[in-house]
Design a protein around this motif. Structure first.
Motif, PDB file in Angstrom:
ATOM      1  N   ASP A 170       4.979  60.348  38.315  1.00  0.00           N
ATOM      2  CA  ASP A 170       6.235  60.235  37.550  1.00  0.00           C
ATOM      3  C   ASP A 170       7.258  59.340  38.234  1.00  0.00           C
ATOM      4  N   GLN A 171       7.105  59.131  39.510  1.00  0.00           N
ATOM      5  CA  GLN A 171       7.935  58.151  40.220  1.00  0.00           C
ATOM      6  C   GLN A 171       7.151  57.667  41.446  1.00  0.00           C
ATOM      7  N   PRO A 172       7.464  56.434  41.934  1.00  0.00           N
ATOM      8  CA  PRO A 172       6.657  55.885  43.029  1.00  0.00           C
ATOM      9  C   PRO A 172       6.757  56.736  44.299  1.00  0.00           C
ATOM     10  N   ALA A 173       5.679  56.769  45.070  1.00  0.00           N
ATOM     11  CA  ALA A 173       5.676  57.483  46.354  1.00  0.00           C
ATOM     12  C   ALA A 173       6.565  56.723  47.340  1.00  0.00           C
ATOM     13  N   GLN A 174       7.156  57.444  48.304  1.00  0.00           N
ATOM     14  CA  GLN A 174       7.991  56.773  49.323  1.00  0.00           C
ATOM     15  C   GLN A 174       7.168  56.304  50.503  1.00  0.00           C
ATOM     16  N   ARG A 175       5.869  56.633  50.538  1.00  0.00           N
ATOM     17  CA  ARG A 175       5.042  56.227  51.667  1.00  0.00           C
ATOM     18  C   ARG A 175       3.816  55.495  51.136  1.00  0.00           C
ATOM     19  N   PRO A 176       3.223  54.601  51.950  1.00  0.00           N
ATOM     20  CA  PRO A 176       2.037  53.881  51.479  1.00  0.00           C
ATOM     21  C   PRO A 176       0.849  54.810  51.236  1.00  0.00           C
ATOM     22  N   SER A 177       0.004  54.449  50.279  1.00  0.00           N
ATOM     23  CA  SER A 177      -1.094  55.336  49.870  1.00  0.00           C
ATOM     24  C   SER A 177      -2.124  55.522  50.981  1.00  0.00           C
ATOM     25  N   TRP A 178      -2.267  54.557  51.909  1.00  0.00           N
ATOM     26  CA  TRP A 178      -3.281  54.709  52.965  1.00  0.00           C
ATOM     27  C   TRP A 178      -2.988  55.944  53.823  1.00  0.00           C
ATOM     28  N   ASN A 179      -1.717  56.370  53.866  1.00  0.00           N
ATOM     29  CA  ASN A 179      -1.348  57.580  54.619  1.00  0.00           C
ATOM     30  C   ASN A 179      -2.098  58.819  54.142  1.00  0.00           C
ATOM     31  N   TYR A 180      -2.559  58.804  52.896  1.00  0.00           N
ATOM     32  CA  TYR A 180      -3.196  59.989  52.298  1.00  0.00           C
ATOM     33  C   TYR A 180      -4.707  59.852  52.198  1.00  0.00           C
ATOM     34  N   ARG A 181      -5.247  58.761  52.782  1.00  0.00           N
ATOM     35  CA  ARG A 181      -6.705  58.561  52.798  1.00  0.00           C
ATOM     36  C   ARG A 181      -7.198  58.568  54.236  1.00  0.00           C
ATOM     37  N   LYS A 182      -8.019  59.566  54.545  1.00  0.00           N
ATOM     38  CA  LYS A 182      -8.554  59.707  55.899  1.00  0.00           C
ATOM     39  C   LYS A 182      -9.319  58.448  56.299  1.00  0.00           C
ATOM     40  N   GLU A 183     -10.092  57.923  55.357  1.00  0.00           N
ATOM     41  CA  GLU A 183     -10.950  56.768  55.646  1.00  0.00           C
ATOM     42  C   GLU A 183     -10.132  55.514  55.982  1.00  0.00           C
ATOM     43  N   ASP A 184      -8.838  55.512  55.680  1.00  0.00           N
ATOM     44  CA  ASP A 184      -7.985  54.359  55.994  1.00  0.00           C
ATOM     45  C   ASP A 184      -7.045  54.655  57.163  1.00  0.00           C
ATOM     46  N   GLY A 185      -7.327  55.704  57.917  1.00  0.00           N
ATOM     47  CA  GLY A 185      -6.486  56.009  59.082  1.00  0.00           C
ATOM     48  C   GLY A 185      -5.277  56.867  58.731  1.00  0.00           C
ATOM     49  N   GLY A 186      -5.309  57.514  57.550  1.00  0.00           N
ATOM     50  CA  GLY A 186      -4.181  58.340  57.126  1.00  0.00           C
ATOM     51  C   GLY A 186      -4.214  59.733  57.746  1.00  0.00           C
ATOM     52  N   GLY A 187      -3.270  60.577  57.287  1.00  0.00           N
ATOM     53  CA  GLY A 187      -3.203  61.968  57.765  1.00  0.00           C
ATOM     54  C   GLY A 187      -1.955  62.206  58.591  1.00  0.00           C
ATOM     55  N   ILE A 188      -1.294  63.330  58.321  1.00  0.00           N
ATOM     56  CA  ILE A 188      -0.021  63.613  59.002  1.00  0.00           C
ATOM     57  C   ILE A 188      -0.264  64.011  60.458  1.00  0.00           C
ATOM     58  N   ILE A 189      -1.449  64.548  60.778  1.00  0.00           N
ATOM     59  CA  ILE A 189      -1.688  64.963  62.169  1.00  0.00           C
ATOM     60  C   ILE A 189      -1.766  63.734  63.064  1.00  0.00           C
ATOM     61  N   ARG A 221      -3.365  61.630  44.261  1.00  0.00           N
ATOM     62  CA  ARG A 221      -2.107  60.898  44.220  1.00  0.00           C
ATOM     63  C   ARG A 221      -2.318  59.590  43.450  1.00  0.00           C
ATOM     64  N   VAL A 222      -1.225  58.841  43.252  1.00  0.00           N
ATOM     65  CA  VAL A 222      -1.307  57.575  42.517  1.00  0.00           C
ATOM     66  C   VAL A 222      -0.830  56.470  43.455  1.00  0.00           C
ATOM     67  N   ASP A 223      -1.623  55.399  43.566  1.00  0.00           N
ATOM     68  CA  ASP A 223      -1.325  54.370  44.577  1.00  0.00           C
ATOM     69  C   ASP A 223      -0.328  53.320  44.078  1.00  0.00           C
ATOM     70  N   GLU A 224      -0.138  52.288  44.890  1.00  0.00           N
ATOM     71  CA  GLU A 224       0.856  51.255  44.634  1.00  0.00           C
ATOM     72  C   GLU A 224       0.560  50.479  43.340  1.00  0.00           C
ATOM     73  N   ARG A 225      -0.737  50.478  42.927  1.00  0.00           N
ATOM     74  CA  ARG A 225      -1.096  49.755  41.699  1.00  0.00           C
ATOM     75  C   ARG A 225      -1.221  50.667  40.482  1.00  0.00           C
TER      76      ARG A 225
END
Ligand SMILES: NC(=O)c1ccc[n+]([C@@H]2O[C@H](COP(=O)([O-])OP(=O)(O)OC[C@H]3O[C@@H](n4cnc5c(N)ncnc54)[C@H](O)[C@@H]3O)[C@@H](O)[C@H]2O)c1
Length: 380
Positions: A170-189, A221-225
């Motif tokens: 419903d509105q753009p995320a404030q952080r890049p989508s790679w943050n939420y993909r483990k395979e791209d080096g994401g993850g809050i830990i 989630r929904v990415d930048e595109r």
């Protein structure tokens, strides 16, 4: 400077640090001279780089990292690209004989981070990792209170970090989508434990053990595109750390929490002689003498103004940007050989804590944090 089209690279490192340092006339060196950074912006999109360069009075841009690294006039390589891309970039920069400064986490694994530290040492280049939270006014005030002995014996530290990161629909995320993909080096830990390690080590005492439960609360989630994607990485972590001196530190880190506190990061320290609560910029204290004597009585409205019983620590001076303050130290380290403690081994410790936190979560147990220098403490 690689990664200046990104969130951190552009706002904190280019605009608030390097451009600000150029505007103030450079960094003063101990001998009396000054050093003025003359950046070349490196990235994949020449159009984006040119636009940023034009906006900030910078002459040079390039889409070819190796050509940049071959120029002996550029002494430092800086990296704020994705965590997953960092090791390759940094390795190439070290091989080209550059001093290297980069964002945290230094690498996706402790073994790779240590490998970079050893490679930098072998190449005799200077190396540094961003540890910006140490330079925040709120954390500096906490550190001053610790050094002054304000707390007496420190008992516990409680950190509450986080905010709601929108899912992107419903509105753009404030952080890049790679943050939420483990395979791209994401993850809050991996993202936040790199911070908690240096913050705790340098402010309250070395971290000796970790117990962590992570979670992926939001699965899609929904990415930048505008494309839906599976969120494979942890978006919250609930952790306890043991520190030297029997201090217990608890940190909640979450991109799935709504803020009802004074700041996105709030840290409370309780000691026998006093307590303090710090945000990014402010810090409030309550001494033993000012401590109220509440009694538990749910049958009456609370008679205490608890917030009114704290005293704000004043700013010693107009605070500078935290990233800029650390950049100035690194530039002095390179240009005048001033000491700089935030090196790649320090960066590797941050990665180590993240790795051990993930291990603790997977195995549902406390995990000790062994010393790291010279490669000790690396698992599997
Ligand atoms: N110190 C802090 O407080 C802090 C806060 C947030 C992020 N970070 C760190 O900063 C780094 C960047 O995070 P961000 O939020 O700015 O990310 P971002 O996605 O906004 O920016 C990433 C940058 O890397 C570039 N990039 C992406 N893929 C690349 C590739 N394959 N090769 C070369 N360049 C590539 C992008 O063009 C962009 O310039 C991460 O390592 C992150 O952990 C640090």
């Amino acid at each position: 400077m690689n990664g200046v089209t990104g969130r951190m690279g552009l706002n904190q490192h280019l605009v608030r640090s390097i451009v600000a340092i150029r505007r103030q006339g450079g960094v003063t060196l101990p001998g009396g001279g000054t050093v003025v950074p003359d950046p070349i912006l490196v990235g994949r999109s020449e159009a984006k780089l040119r636009e940023i360069a034009r906006a900030h009075g910078i002459e040079r841009v390039s889409t070819d990292l190796d050509i940049c690294l071959a120029n002996p006039a550029d002494a430092i390589y800086f990296d704020a690209t994705l965590t997953s891309a960092r090791v390759d970039h940094v390795r190439r920069a070290i091989a080209a004989g550059k001093h290297v400064y980069c964002e945290k986490p230094l690498a996706p694994t402790t073994a790779e981070a240590l490998d970079l530290a050893r490679a930098a040492e072998r190449a005799k280049v200077k190396h540094g990792v961003v540890q910006d939270k140490l330079f925040l006014p709120g954390i500096r005030k906490l550190k001053q209170l610790v050094d002054d002995g304000f707390f007496g014996r420190i008992l516990s530290v409680r950190g509450e970090f986080g905010y709601w990161v929108f899912e992107g629909d419903d509105q753009p995320a404030q952080r890049p989508s790679w943050n939420y993909r483990k395979e791209d080096g994401g993850g809050i830990i991996l993202d936040m434990f790199a911070h908690w390690r240096y913050l705790l080590d340098h402010t309250f005492g070395a971290v000796t053990a970790v117990q962590c439960t992570g979670a992926t609360h939001i699965h899609e989630r929904v990415d930048e595109r505008g494309q839906r994607y599976a969120a494979t990485a942890d978006d919250a972590a609930y952790a306890t750390f043991l520190l030297e001196g029997d201090v217990i530190a608890q940190f909640n880190s979450s991109w799935t929490v709504r803020v009802y506190r004074d700041d996105l990061l709030q840290i409370q320290v309780d000691g026998t002689q006093g307590s303090a609560v710090a945000g990014l910029r402010t810090c409030n204290t309550q001494s033993r003498a000012a401590t109220p004597r509440p009694v538990w009585n749910p049958d009456e409205p609370n008679p205490f103004d608890f917030y009114g019983q704290w005293e704000e620590v004043r700013d010693a001076a107009e605070p500078d940007n935290a990233f800029k303050a650390q950049w100035e130290l690194f530039l002095r380290h390179v240009a005048a050989d001033e000491p700089f403690v935030h090196d790649f081994y320090e960066g590797a410790k941050g990665v180590q804590l993240a790795e051990l936190g993930l291990e603790s979560w997977a195995e549902r147990r406390w995990v000790g944090v062994p010393p790291l220098r010279n490669g000790e403490g690396v698992r599997g």
